[in-house]
Design an enzyme around this catalytic site. Structure first.
Site, PDB file in Angstrom:
ATOM      1  N   GLY A 212     -65.266 -45.526  -0.853  1.00  0.00           N
ATOM      2  CA  GLY A 212     -64.216 -46.519  -1.069  1.00  0.00           C
ATOM      3  C   GLY A 212     -64.591 -47.521  -2.142  1.00  0.00           C
TER       4      GLY A 212
ATOM      5  N   GLY B 122     -62.812 -50.228  -3.017  1.00  0.00           N
ATOM      6  CA  GLY B 122     -62.025 -51.451  -2.876  1.00  0.00           C
ATOM      7  C   GLY B 122     -62.934 -52.662  -3.006  1.00  0.00           C
ATOM      8  CG  PHE B 123     -61.432 -56.691  -2.790  1.00  0.00           C
ATOM      9  CD1 PHE B 123     -61.660 -57.304  -4.009  1.00  0.00           C
ATOM     10  CD2 PHE B 123     -60.122 -56.550  -2.361  1.00  0.00           C
ATOM     11  CE1 PHE B 123     -60.610 -57.783  -4.792  1.00  0.00           C
ATOM     12  CE2 PHE B 123     -59.062 -57.017  -3.124  1.00  0.00           C
ATOM     13  CZ  PHE B 123     -59.307 -57.627  -4.341  1.00  0.00           C
TER      14      PHE B 123
ATOM     15  CD  GLU C  37     -48.490 -63.471  -2.382  1.00  0.00           C
ATOM     16  OE1 GLU C  37     -49.333 -64.372  -2.417  1.00  0.00           O
ATOM     17  OE2 GLU C  37     -48.796 -62.268  -2.275  1.00  0.00           O
TER      18      GLU C  37
ATOM     19  CG  ASP D 262     -58.257 -54.099   5.080  1.00  0.00           C
ATOM     20  OD1 ASP D 262     -58.782 -55.228   5.055  1.00  0.00           O
ATOM     21  OD2 ASP D 262     -57.209 -53.817   4.481  1.00  0.00           O
TER      22      ASP D 262
ATOM     23  CB  ALA E 243     -59.683 -59.956  -1.173  1.00  0.00           C
TER      24      ALA E 243
END
Lengths: 429, 429
Positions: free
Chosen positions: A9, A11-12, A169, A298, A315
């Site tokens: 992964g 991601g962050f 948003e 997550d 994040a």
């Protein structure tokens, strides 16, 4: 012999871990992702709303590590993990590891109603963002040539399910875009009459934020013309509309921002899960029975004593966990004892629209222009690559001063909103 | 009573006509396109090669005419044209016209082998550009983790069919990208060994250009490492390779830049066509039997006496024709006689790569850096919107000085190159 670290992964969390391990002696890292890019998800809603390009908020993982001699980047899918023999199966090849970092993130969860996915896409990937963009812009195009008033109203009704940061948003941007940017371009419809409905099952939006900020955000959204329906569940999502409580709303554009669940790989870890699917991890972010396997971001249920709850899927949590996992591996190699993971909560923020945001950091809470500037600065700072920062700033500056919208492309030429279903345009001779 | 002008197609021709007719009294214009944007096709290969974003070279048609009170923009498909009663059928509504401008462009033509389309996409739309980008980048990713040398070689072989401007621009960019930009990012493969093969059935590339420029372009391409095969037809295109003359080449990435044919609507005009499908137009660019219907751009076969041939499908031809049609309509309203269309040939240009191009204008021919600068300036100047110009310049400047590549995103998460077929990765324990 170098220690082999496999990170699943980009991601962050995975990225933070890989960056910390970059060019470390005695360690070789394989970073595996199903995609070729790291995606800055906090700004994905702006891709959906045609403000930014996909490439403005993503960067090829490979590019990030081209100067890291000890990091190999692979685009691949993991088929299985053998926790006994410390190896993973990928493209029919077994790859051994000394440490495994699992950080594959989450995807949308429709509370078991998977058929809703097609009519109300979520916002996790670039494809989903461009699909949402296509539906929103196509709805305007269809409304412009629609002759039936009822149908026109349905086309100009947008429903967002979920009042978290992504939901508000999205709602804020659709409202703003119709009222300030696009309305000039349509001659037969009045885009200012576009209905934007935000549905939240809880009793306030932004429920992770302090009450005061929720109220402020709600007021800001309402000033933009967003209708907020609280304490009510959305149900019966179809390609023609949605039921909200006992009210039925005709709409062709539903967007899901309600629930997420961890990526499926958690099930292969053979370890206790929370009801929401996250893996229970120790205070060292490892599996209870296997201290060489970290689960981050997550996918991890990491209990936080200060908050007396599991850490949320944000994040900053993921980034701190990634750094922690890397540090722990390095300490292991030095023979140091592991220290428990300690999350430093720097706060939360969300933006509602032009010059409007809410920020909470420590005991400080603020809103309005200053909050918005803070939001802008923090988001620019966290973008991964210098080039992305420059181009995002330029796009934002352009939009800010010109009230224009960036990337209003409908890609994927199809008149269908959903597979198999074409929006009917009324007949008239 | 205002005269009704319907323009079908928002490409170079349709756009030029609409711009000329914008805010003219006594005329109301409906501009219809299947897409919501005008696409600057000459730079589409840079989107395919991850140098530019789709939105850098396209602009919403609606946006362009937001201040034109007499122009209505619609995103729609034309079902039929009734030439007797002067009306078109669109979304089950009939729309009457006084003048009809048909300018729907062209699509790829596979010489009757439609099954080749899937294995060798052409480059006419944004979707095709991002699909080509996906295939090229995915081939590198698969090669990086491939263990079988034969298979690796096949993955790193790229074949472009057709030696016109698009073909050479694609071949040049793949070669350049592998040799100067991407090779640093791959650790297990040597991208400098990437094979780029350009196949042209004729006896030289850029056959519309003067011989000398063809030779120069050929040399430039060869210096970049492109293999050029002339006078040989490609055949037997499959998902695993291609036959070039009597040579069989294993390759997973074939790109079609060979033939085009006009969009299908030409068949509904009930007028004589050339064998290549283009509509024979009068010297006023109208149908021989109907002087209120103009056919422009790639769909028109307009005979040019100076060249003793039909005009080629180039942007400058389309733009001049669009302006001419608009002017003719305005003159009609003033009761002036129609003058024949006269094409002003300003020349041709093509770029091979960084600081390399060939330009012919009038009797002048030049190559190298100066030609390349000319190419850059002309392309920036012809981009439709100021914002696009700024962002294209910025992207180019960035790439030029950093030798970086812009938008290296693989979108559409699929491991399949072609529907149903997944590239086999060799097994190894």
């Amino acid at each position: 012999m170098k220690k082999k670290v496999i990170i699943i992964g980009g991601g962050f969390a995975g990225l933070a871990a890989a960056q910390r391990l970059s060019n470390q002696k005695n360690i070789s890292v394989t970073l595996i992702d199903r995609r070729n890019h790291h995606l800055f998800q906090p700004l994905l809603y702006q891709v959906a709303m045609a403000g930014l390009n996909p490439s403005d908020i993503s960067v090829p993982l490979r590019k990030l590590f081209s100067r890291s001699k000890n990091i190999t980047t692979l685009m691949a899918e993991i088929e299985t993990i053998d926790l006994e023999q410390n190896k993973i199966l990928m493209d029919e090849q077994w790859k051994p590891y000394d440490y495994l970092i699992v950080a594959c993130g989450s995807k949308h969860f429709y509370f078991g109603k998977n058929e809703w996915e097609e009519v109300a896409p979520g916002l996790k990937t670039i494809e989903q963002a461009t699909e949402i963009r296509r539906r929103v812009l196509l709805a305007f195009e269809l409304a412009e040539k629609e002759t039936d008033e009822e149908q026109k109203k349905a086309l100009l009704t947008f429903v967002i399910i979920g009042g978290g940061p992504t939901g508000i948003e999205l709602a804020g941007s659709i409202a703003e875009m119709t009222r300030y940017t696009l309305y000039k371009d349509y001659k037969k419809i009045d885009l200012k009459k576009t209905r934007v409905v935000l549905v939240e099952a809880g009793n306030r939006i932004l429920k992770a934020f302090p009450e005061k900020l929720s109220q402020k955000a709600k007021k800001d959204l309402q000033n933009l013309g967003v209708e907020i329906i609280l304490g009510t569940r959305a149900s019966n999502l179809t390609s023609k509309g949605i039921q909200i409580g006992d009210q039925t709303l005709k709409s062709y554009t539903l967007i899901w921002a309600a629930g997420v669940k961890p990526a499926k790989i958690t099930e292969k870890l053979n370890s206790p899960l929370l009801p929401d699917g996250r893996v229970k991890v120790t205070q060292h972010l490892t599996l209870p029975k296997n201290d060489s396997v970290f689960v981050l971001g997550d996918q991890a249920a990491c209990f936080n004593k200060t908050q007396n709850d599991y850490l949320p899927g944000l994040a900053p949590v993921a980034i701190q966990q990634g750094k922690y996992a890397a540090r722990t591996i390095l300490n292991d190699l030095k023979g140091k004892n592991r220290k428990p993971f300690c999350y430093v909560d720097k706060g939360m923020m969300a933006t509602i629209g032009r010059s409007k945001a809410v920020v909470q950091t420590g005991k400080l809470q603020f809103t309005g222009l200053f909050a918005w500037v803070t939001w802008v600065v923090v988001h620019i700072a966290y973008l991964v690559r210098f080039k992305n920062r420059v181009f995002v700033i330029l796009q934002w500056a352009w939009s800010y001063f010109k009230f224009g919208s960036g990337a209003r492309l409908i890609v994927h030429k199809t008149w269908k909103f959903y597979s198999g279903e074409k929006i009917p345009i009324s007949k008239k001779d």
